[in-house]
Scaffold this active site. Structure first.
Site, PDB file in Angstrom:
ATOM      1  N   VAL A   1      69.569  45.665  22.833  1.00  0.00           N
ATOM      2  CA  VAL A   1      70.722  46.114  22.048  1.00  0.00           C
ATOM      3  C   VAL A   1      70.602  45.465  20.680  1.00  0.00           C
ATOM      4  CG1 VAL A   1      72.320  46.601  23.943  1.00  0.00           C
ATOM      5  CG2 VAL A   1      72.186  44.291  23.014  1.00  0.00           C
ATOM      6  N   SER A   2      71.096  46.172  19.660  1.00  0.00           N
ATOM      7  CA  SER A   2      70.980  45.687  18.288  1.00  0.00           C
ATOM      8  C   SER A   2      72.060  44.688  17.927  1.00  0.00           C
ATOM      9  CB  SER A   2      71.042  46.861  17.313  1.00  0.00           C
ATOM     10  OG  SER A   2      70.000  47.758  17.570  1.00  0.00           O
ATOM     11  N   THR A   3      73.237  44.841  18.494  1.00  0.00           N
ATOM     12  CA  THR A   3      74.347  43.959  18.146  1.00  0.00           C
ATOM     13  C   THR A   3      74.969  43.399  19.405  1.00  0.00           C
ATOM     14  OG1 THR A   3      76.019  45.700  18.228  1.00  0.00           O
ATOM     15  CG2 THR A   3      74.892  45.377  16.122  1.00  0.00           C
TER      16      THR A   3
END
Length: 184
Positions: free
Chosen positions: A8-10
């Site tokens: 996941v990016s964030t």
């Protein structure tokens, strides 16, 4: 052995969907990264490289979890092929252990990169249009013009320390130096 990789990016994004899908696919180990795909060094992917052995399969929920560009995906595909490891993408139903799977992999990778480029182009066009209408993006300045002039004068006078100026104006040192640089 099937080794799953989720990313996941964030921190706000949820890994549960990816992890559930990887478990259902029979992954014995699932490695997770909470980092942007554009970041070159991803600790989870480095761990995946150490775990993979000939005959294993790397399983991802979607191809964009593995790489952000066609170049990244092709590089990974080549690396895995060299090691005798298959690549399985659950969302795109790709398995590179077959010739057809390899072809589909390259096609999906190219389409994903095309989509990202379109999004980037649209974003840039929108920003240019907004600027043409006089709108400025980014964070608003913390000090108005008068306070900026006063700050620069205090800095040049050398009567007050940088720390005191920052406290007085309620700004950080980098912000102070940015205003001083802009005034020159």
């Amino acid at each position: 052995m099937k080794i799953g990789y989720a990313r996941v990016s964030t921190i706000d994004q949820n890994l549960q969907l990816q992890e559930d899908a990887l478990q259902q696919a029979g992954c014995e180990k699932i490695i997770v990264d909470k980092i942007s795909g554009s970041t070159v060094l991803r600790p989870g992917l480095e761990q995946v490289k150490e775990l993979l052995r000939e005959g294993d399969s790397l399983v991802v929920w979607r191809l964009d979890r593995l790489g952000r560009s066609l170049r990244d995906l092709i590089s990974w595909s080549g690396y895995l092929e060299e090691k005798g490891v298959g690549l399985v993408s659950l969302h795109e139903a790709i398995d590179t252990s077959s010739s057809t799977g390899k072809l589909v992999f390259h096609m999906f990778g190219a389409l994903a990169e095309f989509e990202r480029n379109l999004i980037r182009e649209r974003t840039m066009a929108g920003l240019l249009a907004a600027r043409a209408r006089g709108k400025q993006g980014g964070r608003p300045k913390s000090l108005n013009k008068d306070k900026q002039k006063r700050l620069v004068q205090l800095y040049k006078d050398h009567n007050i320390s940088v720390k005191e100026i920052c406290e007085m104006m309620n700004i950080s040192k980098p912000t102070l130096y940015k205003y001083v640089k802009e005034a020159q």
